[in-house]
Design an enzyme around this catalytic site. Structure first.
Site, PDB file in Angstrom:
ATOM      1  N   HIS A   1       0.823  -1.212   0.000  1.00 24.66           N
ATOM      2  CA  HIS A   1       0.000   0.000   0.000  1.00 24.66           C
ATOM      3  C   HIS A   1       0.858   1.263   0.000  1.00 24.66           C
ATOM      4  CE1 HIS A   1      -4.275  -1.484   1.145  1.00 24.66           C
ATOM      5  NE2 HIS A   1      -3.615  -2.418   0.480  1.00 24.66           N
TER       6      HIS A   1
ATOM      7  N   ASN B   1      -7.286   1.995   3.550  1.00 26.10           N
ATOM      8  CA  ASN B   1      -6.412   1.809   4.709  1.00 26.10           C
ATOM      9  C   ASN B   1      -7.105   1.962   6.049  1.00 26.10           C
ATOM     10  OD1 ASN B   1      -4.196   1.512   2.956  1.00 26.10           O
ATOM     11  ND2 ASN B   1      -3.782   3.710   2.947  1.00 26.10           N
TER      12      ASN B   1
ATOM     13  N   HIS C   1      -2.038 -12.941  -1.306  1.00 26.32           N
ATOM     14  CA  HIS C   1      -3.265 -13.261  -0.574  1.00 26.32           C
ATOM     15  C   HIS C   1      -3.298 -14.720  -0.133  1.00 26.32           C
ATOM     16  CE1 HIS C   1      -5.939  -9.642  -1.957  1.00 26.32           C
ATOM     17  NE2 HIS C   1      -4.930  -9.292  -1.200  1.00 26.32           N
TER      18      HIS C   1
END
Length: 320
Positions: free
Chosen positions: A67, A95, A195
């Site tokens: 991020h 976020n 993931h």
């Protein structure tokens, strides 16, 4: 003759300055070897302690780096707190109440500065190394992190809202999102493979499991609904695959069975451009490991601040 010699001197000096500037702008795995040889070992020690206390923290530290890099480049801007002059990226939609691990980064910064005897290791580099160390601790590959980033003095909440990939994106939108960062279809698939670690909040996959479509296995959706009701439960957590604390290829296996938790996950096995990659990584973890290393290095090279740009923050949460 003297004036000609002086001109050659100036030309040589300019050429030397250009070379020096070019060299200083390059990231290097050996950047801290001389200035603080204990830096990387110290980062690893603190990450090990944090992940051993909570296995989920490994995925959180990896996500922080991701991020960060998608907003202004890999510059530590995600770590800045809100002030009168800074709109913190922590409060952006992707976020807010989602990214975590800031206390671990604070601890790393404190310990690194202690062993180095000064503020020489950037917060942006700490994020990059902590991400690598987290993957290794959870059974994944290692790679040589290129170092020498400096920290930004600005944050960009607006860019965070638009540039960080959304779990609701379809394949064309995801491909374009990654292209904007200089990343291609392979980078999209292999980095999404992160993931294989961690959890997702119910809010991010609620619509997917409560709206039966052709791209989700019915029994899988039914099981997920047990912990993610249509009304309420938005912060309830579900694992992104069956082995959330182990870096493996289960994530890709799930996509082949239409068991991707997020819309953006399953989108990777919905088009010819990425289907072969998903099948490849599902069948061959060696290929996944190799390509993951390369894509993490490539992502870590997104618009770093080097040379005289930026600063080395003494506190990762605020500008010096």
């Amino acid at each position: 003759m003297a004036s000609i010699s002086f001109m050659y001197y100036l030309l040589a000096l300019a050429m030397f300055s250009d070379v020096t500037l070019a060299f200083s702008s390059r990231l290097s795995p050996s950047y801290y070897d001389d200035v603080c040889p204990e830096a990387l070992r110290t980062i690893k020690r603190v990450v090990e302690d944090a992940v051993n206390q909570e296995r989920r923290m490994g995925a959180s530290l990896l996500r922080l780096h991701f991020h960060d890099c998608f907003v202004q480049g890999c510059d530590g801007s995600i770590l800045l707190d809100e002030t009168s002059t800074i709109e913190s990226e922590k409060n952006a939609a992707p976020n807010n109440n989602s990214v975590r691990g800031f206390e671990v980064i604070d601890k790393i910064k404190s310990e690194v500065d202690k062993v180095c005897g000064r503020h020489v290791v950037s917060c942006a580099d700490i994020l990059a190394v902590a991400a690598r160390d987290s993957v290794v601790l959870l059974g994944g590959p290692t790679w040589k992190v290129r170092l020498g980033r400096r920290d930004s003095t600005t944050s960009n909440k607006t860019e965070a809202n638009t540039s960080i990939p959304s779990p609701f994106m379809d394949l064309p939108t995801l491909l374009n999102n990654f292209k904007n960062q200089g990343l291609n279809a392979k980078d999209l698939v292999v980095l999404s493979g992160a993931h294989t670690l961690g959890f997702s909040q119910c809010l991010l996959f609620k619509d997917r499991i409560h709206t039966q479509t052709d791209d989700i296995d019915a029994s899988f959706a039914s099981r997920r609904r047990m912990n993610c009701p249509r009304e309420g439960g938005d912060t309830n957590l579900a694992t992104l695959d069956q082995t959330p604390s182990h870096f493996d290829t289960q994530y890709f296996d799930n996509l082949l069975l239409k068991k991707g938790l997020l819309k953006s996950d399953q989108a990777l096995f919905s088009g010819d451009e990425t289907n072969d990659l998903v099948q490849n990584y599902s069948a061959n973890y060696g290929n996944f490991w190799k390509d993951f290393r390369g894509s993490m290095i490539k992502m870590g090279n997104i618009k770093p601040l080097t040379g005289e740009r930026g600063q080395i923050r003494s506190n990762c949460r605020k500008v010096n």
